[in-house]
Structures are given as structure tokens and as C-alpha cells.
Design an enzyme around this catalytic site. Structure first.
Site, PDB file in Angstrom:
ATOM      1  N   CYS A 104      65.965 -54.072  97.962  1.00  0.00           N
ATOM      2  CA  CYS A 104      66.583 -54.230  96.633  1.00  0.00           C
ATOM      3  C   CYS A 104      68.100 -54.041  96.647  1.00  0.00           C
ATOM      4  O   CYS A 104      68.788 -54.505  95.742  1.00  0.00           O
ATOM      5  CB  CYS A 104      65.946 -53.262  95.637  1.00  0.00           C
ATOM      6  N   ASN A 125      61.183 -56.820  88.567  1.00  0.00           N
ATOM      7  CA  ASN A 125      61.988 -56.432  89.720  1.00  0.00           C
ATOM      8  C   ASN A 125      62.008 -57.593  90.713  1.00  0.00           C
ATOM      9  O   ASN A 125      61.011 -57.871  91.362  1.00  0.00           O
ATOM     10  CB  ASN A 125      61.386 -55.182  90.364  1.00  0.00           C
ATOM     11  N   HIS A 145      70.500 -52.737  89.418  1.00  0.00           N
ATOM     12  CA  HIS A 145      69.254 -53.293  89.917  1.00  0.00           C
ATOM     13  C   HIS A 145      68.190 -53.144  88.833  1.00  0.00           C
ATOM     14  O   HIS A 145      68.072 -52.089  88.202  1.00  0.00           O
ATOM     15  CB  HIS A 145      68.839 -52.556  91.184  1.00  0.00           C
TER      16      HIS A 145
END
EC number: 2.3.1.180
Length: 331
Positions: free
Chosen positions: A122, A288, A258
């Protein structure tokens, strides 16, 4: 750790164009209610996610990256031939090799310039942005294409209700170019492999490779532990970034985080003393998307007019590894 302030080098690396792309297929919380034992209320309360996009069967991470890249190039008003560096951040590459960056280079119809992938899950886009900035600041490149792209749906166990509700597919891209105007101010990168088992895919090409053939390899996560470490870690990197640049929290115009969990985003905003109106949130509609989430959120905020030229942006991410990082920049 990378931590180099703007005053130490002559050239700045400035974003001149952004782009994003999301697959057409949408999977809502209501859809997931039909697949696993979960509810829209449970997902929304704990994560903030309402829907996510899923790549078609024949659609690859490179396909998504190409669409996002072409949108970024159009926004930057340059052609693919102007690019002399391509860095792709991805956890879900098309192939073991060549790199997705090389495949993207071919799709864009160019050749010769450096092209490579970065894997920091990520945090991948922040890592890639940092590396590209160093190429530009040292004169090794003039114009860089930096992409985060993921097809996480390929490594999801759709019977595991703790993970299948979280992730989606997508791509985001930026074009960085050498400039006399201030752009990337500093980047800060970290990792700690001691936490590897809290968020992992426990099979690969060299380790447990038989699982790829026999059982499949899927994301495994110890959610509550990941949440606690993520909040603490992102609080520290806020302080680190501000101190390194002798900057006050009030100088930050936008937090572009994020997009993993709304509660983590809210905790980081609180640390920066930023109201949620100054935070770009896309987790509700994208889920996500790992390395794609930060550039996707940036692109959306640029295109809808929230982020304007001259704004000071704080980008941050946290991912499996664990990895974490931040980028402070003038847009």
C-alpha cells in the site's frame, strides 16, 4: 529512511499531470451480503467502505495502468515519447517478468527509457514517487511517469469476510517533471519486517510455491493488530515530516491518505489538526486499492477542483511489510 529537503538539490520534481482509472464493474456492500455473512452496516461502521471496483477477467494491472497513464499524460499535455522514466508500484503484477513497467512502456508505444516496478504494497506509490523524485533532482531523468496499479481481487478469498469487504481494483498515475518551481519537498520511507505475519500473502515463487497451484494464495490479515500499528506509525510520520521541514501543521492544505479505513484516516487528520473537509476521502467508493489509492485520491481531488496549484499536500500510506511513508509537496 529517505529524508532530503528541497534546499539540498537544484532541480525540483513537480507534478504536472494526474490520472486515474477504475474498472467498470462495481461490487457493493449489498452484493457482498449475498456472498458472505456480513452486512452493509457492519462494513460501513468499521471501514467506511460502501463499494469497490473489480477488474474484468481479462483485465490486468497493466491495462488499468495504461488507462490511468494516458489520462495523466493528457492532463500534463505531453506525449508518451516525452517520458524518460517509468516506475510502477504494484503488488499484483501481470507476470513474474517482465515488469509491469516494461509492459506498460510497450503499451504506450515507447522504448529505451528506464522502466521498473516497486513492491511496497500500500505504500508503493509513495516509495515510487520518492525514487522518481531523486532521479529528477539529480538530473538522471527529466520527466517521469509514476503509477500505482492493483488487481487485488485476484488474491482475495471471497469466502473470508474479514478481508473480501476491504479491497478493490484500480490505478492512479502522476507525471513528474523537472521544474524551477517547488514541487516535492521531502519524502520519508520506512519498513519493519518484524510485522510481516500481520498482513501477508503466505505463498510466492520461492516460498510455499506449491500453494499457488494447489490451494491459491490470498491476503491474510490480523485486522485489529494492523489497525493499532498503523495509527501509531502514521502519527509518528506526521511529526517526522513536519519537524524535518520546520513546518507547522497549519501550513498543510490537504491530507491525501492511503484509503484503507476511515478510522485510520480520521486519526491521521486529527494528528494534523485538519478538519475532514480538508481530507480527500475515497475509501467509501473505492475500498482499499493498495498502491493505487493515493494517486487515485489525488487525481479525483485535482479534477473536481479541490486541490489547486500552490496547495501544500501531505501524502501518506501504510501497508504490508510493514511499510509506511509520507510525501510533502507543493502541487
Amino acid at each position: 529512511m529517505v529524508n532530503r529537503g528541497a534546499s539540498q538539490l537544484k532541480n525540483y520534481a513537480r507534478i504536472i499531470g494526474t490520472g486515474g482509472y477504475l474498472p467498470e464493474k462495481v461490487l457493493t456492500n449489498a452484493d457482498l451480503e449475498q456472498m458472505v455473512d456480513t452486512t452493509d452496516e457492519w462494513i460501513t461502521k468499521r471501514t467506511g467502505i460502501k463499494k469497490r471496483h473489480i477488474a474484468d477477467t481479462g483485465q490486468t494491472a497493466c491495462d488499468l495502468a495504461e488507462m490511468a497513464s494516458r489520462n495523466a499524460l493528457k492532463a500534463a499535455q505531453i506525449s508518451p515519447s516525452d517520458i524518460d522514466l517509468i516506475i510502477v508500484a504494484t503488488t499484483t503484477p501481470d507476470r513474474i517478468f517482465p515488469s509491469t513497467a516494461c509492459l506498460l512502456q510497450q503499451k504506450l508505444g515507447v522504448s529505451g527509457s528506464a522502466a521498473f516496478d516497486i513492491q511496497a504494497v500500500c505504500t508503493g506509490f509513495i516509495y515510487a514517487l520518492s525514487v522518481a523524485e531523486k532521479f529528477i533532482r539529480t538530473g538522471s531523468a527529466h520527466t517521469a511517469l509514476v503509477v500505482g496499479t492493483e488487481t487485488l481481487s485476484r488474491i482475495i478469498d471471497w469466502q473470508d469476510r474479514t478481508t473480501c469487504v476491504l479491497f478493490g481494483d484500480g490505478a492512479g498515475a502522476v507525471v513528474l517533471q523537472s521544474s524551477e518551481d517547488l514541487g516535492v519537498i521531502s519524502t520519508h520511507l520506512h519498513a519493519d519486517g518484524n510485522y510481516q505475519q500481520l498482513l501477508t500473502v503466505s505463498a510466492g515463487i520461492s516460498e510455499n510455491y506449491h500453494k499457488l497451484r494447489e490451494e491459491g494464495a490470498f491476503i491474510q490479515m490480523q485486522g485489529s493488530e494492523v489497525f493499532r500499528v498503523a495509527v501509531r506509525t502514521l502519527e509518528r510520520i506526521v511529526e517526522e515530516t513536519l519537524v524535518a521541514n520546520n513546518m507547522d501543521k497549519g501550513e498543510i492544505d490537504w491530507l491525501i491518505p492511503h484509503q484503507a479505513n476511515i478510522r485510520i484516516i480520521e486519526a491521521t487528520a486529527k494528528k494534523l489538526n485538519l478538519p475532514m473537509e480538508r481530507v480527500v476521502v475515497t475509501v467509501d467508493s473505492h475500498g482499499n486499492t493498495s498502491a493505487a489509492s493515493v494517486p487515485l485520491a489525488l487525481d479525483i481531488a485535482v479534477r473536481d477542483g479541490r486541490v489547486k496549484r500552490g496547495d501544500t499536500l501531505f501524502l501518506e500510506a501504510f501497508g504490508g511489510g510493514f511499510t509506511w511513508g509520507s510525501a510533502l509537496l507543493k502541487y
